[in-house]
Design an enzyme around this catalytic site. Sequence first.
Site, PDB file in Angstrom:
ATOM      1  CB  CYS A  62      -0.778  -0.152   1.229  1.00  0.00           C
ATOM      2  SG  CYS A  62      -1.574   1.534   1.570  1.00  0.00           S
ATOM      3  CD  GLU A  63      -0.249   5.374  -4.050  1.00  0.00           C
ATOM      4  OE1 GLU A  63      -0.788   6.382  -4.049  1.00  0.00           O
ATOM      5  OE2 GLU A  63       0.536   5.030  -5.024  1.00  0.00           O
ATOM      6  CG  HIS A  64      -2.468   5.599   0.849  1.00  0.00           C
ATOM      7  ND1 HIS A  64      -3.587   4.875   0.349  1.00  0.00           N
ATOM      8  CD2 HIS A  64      -2.259   6.859   0.045  1.00  0.00           C
ATOM      9  CE1 HIS A  64      -3.761   5.465  -0.637  1.00  0.00           C
ATOM     10  NE2 HIS A  64      -3.005   6.631  -1.040  1.00  0.00           N
ATOM     11  CG  HIS A  65      -0.928   3.005   5.780  1.00  0.00           C
ATOM     12  ND1 HIS A  65      -2.095   2.735   5.096  1.00  0.00           N
ATOM     13  CD2 HIS A  65      -1.239   4.074   6.532  1.00  0.00           C
ATOM     14  CE1 HIS A  65      -2.950   3.609   5.366  1.00  0.00           C
ATOM     15  NE2 HIS A  65      -2.462   4.147   6.345  1.00  0.00           N
ATOM     16  CD  GLN A 103      -7.817  -4.460  -4.304  1.00  0.00           C
ATOM     17  OE1 GLN A 103      -7.378  -4.633  -3.227  1.00  0.00           O
ATOM     18  NE2 GLN A 103      -8.732  -5.036  -5.091  1.00  0.00           N
ATOM     19  CG  HIS A 131      -5.948  -3.664   1.283  1.00  0.00           C
ATOM     20  ND1 HIS A 131      -5.331  -2.634   0.444  1.00  0.00           N
ATOM     21  CD2 HIS A 131      -6.814  -4.329   0.361  1.00  0.00           C
ATOM     22  CE1 HIS A 131      -5.719  -2.745  -0.905  1.00  0.00           C
ATOM     23  NE2 HIS A 131      -6.545  -3.551  -0.882  1.00  0.00           N
ATOM     24  CB  CYS A 133      -2.886  -0.725   5.417  1.00  0.00           C
ATOM     25  SG  CYS A 133      -3.860  -0.507   4.183  1.00  0.00           S
TER      26      CYS A 133
END
Length: 175
Positions: A62-65, A103, A131, A133
């Site tokens: 995940c690019e956010h976490h 995703q 996910h 995250c």
Amino acid sequence: KALGEDPDREGLVKTPKRVADSFVFLTSGYTTNLQEIVNGAVFEEEHDNMVIVKDIDLFSLCEHHMIPFYGKVHIGYIPNGKVIGLSKLARISEMYSRRLQVQERLTTQIAKAVNEAVQPAGVGVIIEAKHMCMSMRGAQKTSAYTTTSAMLGVFREDVRTRTEFLDLVRHQPSR
């Protein structure tokens, strides 16, 4: 130290290098491209019925976490005079999943890459993923799965084609 750990402890001394090596591997999709992956494995063939490879294992970050998400990808296409080596569909998925991702984008990138490689009548891609995250932090919902789809060409335009794809992806082969 910020975590309250001793960075000189035997089990942690080499951890920074292991983490760096791990991230190089987990983001190796940035150093490959579609032409390298396909490597000429597109063949003239008059088959014009749906081809599906399903349950391809998928792992990404995940690019956010920068926490993993994982699941299955299902890819279908209808050839238009050319077919692609089946393993190339898994490799295309892997190339894009080994990048920092969401995703939704990953699903579309896979569909567009198959479309570019084979120029089929249509492409359908479905990803079902869990996910971490969302499981380990934040909402902490451990049983939630996310499903995304990308439909191009006849998969988008013709409800019968899309329905056939969805039905075949849901079908469980006898084992």
